[in-house]
Design an enzyme around this catalytic site. Structure first.
Site, PDB file in Angstrom:
ATOM      1  N   ASP A  27       0.510  -0.859   0.409  1.00 18.87           N
ATOM      2  CA  ASP A  27      -0.082  -0.290   0.064  1.00 18.87           C
ATOM      3  C   ASP A  27       0.864   1.110  -0.184  1.00 18.87           C
ATOM      4  O   ASP A  27       0.666   1.992  -0.371  1.00 18.87           O
ATOM      5  CB  ASP A  27      -1.336   0.134   1.068  1.00 18.87           C
ATOM      6  CG  ASP A  27      -1.705  -1.052   1.274  1.00 18.87           C
ATOM      7  OD1 ASP A  27      -1.573  -1.893   0.608  1.00 18.87           O
ATOM      8  OD2 ASP A  27      -2.524  -1.389   2.026  1.00 18.87           O
ATOM      9  N   GLU A  80       2.056  -9.441  11.086  1.00 17.18           N
ATOM     10  CA  GLU A  80       1.360  -9.167   9.650  1.00 17.18           C
ATOM     11  C   GLU A  80       2.761  -8.985   9.395  1.00 17.18           C
ATOM     12  O   GLU A  80       2.979  -9.637   8.552  1.00 17.18           O
ATOM     13  CB  GLU A  80       0.854  -7.808   9.956  1.00 17.18           C
ATOM     14  CG  GLU A  80       0.123  -7.721   8.805  1.00 17.18           C
ATOM     15  CD  GLU A  80      -0.457  -6.469   8.826  1.00 17.18           C
ATOM     16  OE1 GLU A  80      -0.936  -6.022   9.874  1.00 17.18           O
ATOM     17  OE2 GLU A  80      -1.243  -5.720   7.796  1.00 17.18           O
TER      18      GLU A  80
HETATM   19  C1  GLC Z   1      -2.995  -4.568   3.876  1.00 14.52           C
HETATM   20  C2  GLC Z   1      -1.609  -4.898   2.867  1.00 14.52           C
HETATM   21  C3  GLC Z   1      -2.634  -5.621   2.107  1.00 14.52           C
HETATM   22  C4  GLC Z   1      -2.589  -7.209   2.666  1.00 14.52           C
HETATM   23  C5  GLC Z   1      -4.026  -6.400   3.206  1.00 14.52           C
HETATM   24  C6  GLC Z   1      -4.873  -7.958   4.612  1.00 14.52           C
HETATM   25  O1  GLC Z   1      -4.338  -3.422   3.185  1.00 14.52           O
HETATM   26  O2  GLC Z   1      -1.108  -3.730   2.263  1.00 14.52           O
HETATM   27  O3  GLC Z   1      -1.203  -6.247   0.752  1.00 14.52           O
HETATM   28  O4  GLC Z   1      -3.889  -7.842   1.417  1.00 14.52           O
HETATM   29  O5  GLC Z   1      -3.857  -5.728   4.064  1.00 14.52           O
HETATM   30  O6  GLC Z   1      -4.027  -8.689   4.047  1.00 14.52           O
END
Ligand code: GLC
Length: 430
Positions: free
Chosen positions: A168, A398
């Site tokens: 992102d 994460e």
């Molecule tokens: C965030 C990450 C993305 C992922 C999402 C759910 O937005 O940047 O890559 O898919 O979280 O984990």
């Protein structure tokens, strides 16, 4: 001692919402596109039916034009912004569930092959129809990619929103994003910072621009042709293209297994186009592959993980192989855990802020696959082993701080559990 494999399976069970998996409870309460593909591979290590189900629930959100959206809102939840009321995509798909209006990296085709290989090992013959349905959905989505996101046939597909990249707030998008206005009609009600420390997340100004982009595309009624001409953010992304190229190669394998000769021919043409496009993006100075800003016309020479992802699709020459190996080793020097998502020597590096430095297990998984494909098996095994160890020490977080090895962001993350299951099996056989 707790068996970590059991703990990884328990995370997937805990995040299971009845046939689909949320990335983590609270922070991400829906089904996400590439998360689900990785998760299905995690399930395939111990429950092939559940693995198929993950993809089957996911394709329920496919758009009439073939696009796989980035989020499928199977059930309502107020713990995420922006929700379906902001996206307003009802006209794009005839049935429920509601979805977002952008996409994410097409890991789906890679996952489908992984699942089907597991089916072949079990010798089950009752999965053929399910496999065909998933294959057809994947093929439609690849056609959408080329038509909607590479209309000029460069062999490179473009992202129109940083969220599409899956990375992102990567420094790779900074310059292009800075041109996007911060004005929004929608009130921004961030929910993420209620779950996770704000210093680890994208900034408010990033969210204003992210929301502005959603509004531009919503005003185009999500029509790909209008979006292409109105997009204030348009990047031919090598990470996305590499994942699509690899997924296309995996669909070629599937089509030959399933004796689908028409699809085979179409897929070969697609694959060749993408491989040519990717090969044209090698950058000697960065010692990796670089994306192209289609609005400014400039190469994006930021050292981020995207530069290495094309390994999963290409056969590198020996010079490129050596350069990439040395570069990855350089990025990992002095780190407790590699590979950082932004080079530590870059002024943009932040070891704790989302995609600006931290290590993500699924990125290591992809890069390790690419290293194996390019005969760099020793380095691949080191990365896989380190990823397993950091998860064993810090938990199924994460992402991880490369300097300290600390686990960050959301806890009990599904794709981190999936990465653990797949990489551990690869290294140890269990
Ligand atoms: C965030 C990450 C993305 C992922 C999402 C759910 O937005 O940047 O890559 O898919 O979280 O984990």
């Amino acid at each position: 001692m707790v068996n970590v494999t059991d703990a990884a399976r328990a995370i997937l069970a805990r995040n299971d919402r009845g046939g689909y998996t949320v990335p983590t409870d609270g922070l991400y309460p829906f089904q996400w596109n590439w998360d689900s593909a990785f998760v299905s591979m995690g399930f395939a290590t111990f429950d092939i039916d559940r693995a198929y189900q993950e993809l089957e629930r996911f394709i329920q959100g496919q758009w009439n034009n073939g696009m796989f959206p980035h989020i499928i809102f199977h059930v309502p939840s107020d713990s995420y912004f922006p929700g379906p009321d902001v996206w307003q995509t009802e006209q794009c798909h005839s049935k429920k569930p509601m979805t977002s209006g952008i996409t994410q990296p097409p890991v789906f085709g890679i996952a489908l092959r992984f699942l089907y290989e597991a089916v072949l090992v079990t010798g089950r013959h009752d999965m053929l129809e399910r496999t065909h349905t998933l294959f057809n959905a994947a093929l439609r989505s690849h056609r959408w990619w080329l038509k909607a996101r590479d209309p000029d046939k460069r062999g490179l597909v473009a992202i129109l929103h940083p969220w599409e990249s899956g990375s992102d707030n990567s420094p790779a998008w900074d310059e292009a994003l800075a041109r996007v206005p911060t004005t929004t009609k929608t009130e921004i009600c961030r929910q993420d910072t209620k779950h996770v420390n704000a210093t680890m997340r994208p900034r408010n100004i990033d969210y204003q621009r992210f929301t502005h982009l959603v509004e531009v595309y919503r005003e185009c009624q999500w029509d790909p042709i209008k979006q292409w001409s109105h997009a204030p953010f348009k990047i031919a992304d090598v990470q996305m293209t590499a994942i699509l190229a690899r997924a296309t190669a995996d669909l070629i394998w599937m089509a030959s297994q399933l004796n689908l000769s028409d699809a085979l021919e179409e897929l070969f043409t697609m694959h060749q186009l993408l491989i040519n496009g990717l090969n044209s993006r090698w950058n000697q100075h960065i010692r990796g592959f670089v994306s192209l800003d289609l609005i400014s016309g400039k190469d994006i020479e930021k050292p981020t993980q995207t530069c290495f992802i094309p390994l999963i699709a290409l056969e590198l020459d020996s010079y490129q192989r050596k350069s990439i190996q040395e570069e990855i080793e350089r990025w990992c020097q002095g780190m407790v855990i590699g590979i950082p998502t932004t080079a530590p020597f870059s002024p943009d590096f932040e070891s704790k802020r989302y995609w600006r430095g931290p290590v993500w297990a699924v990125i290591n998984w992809l890069i390790a696959d690419g290293l194996r494909k390019n005969q760099l098996k020793e380095l691949a095994a080191i990365i896989e082993g380190n990823t397993i160890s950091v998860i064993e020490r810090a938990g199924f977080c994460e992402y991880f701080d490369p300097i300290t090895g600390e686990g960050l962001g959301g806890n009990t993350f599904s794709w981190t559990a999936a990465a653990y299951l797949v990489l551990r099996r690869r290294l140890t056989g269990d």
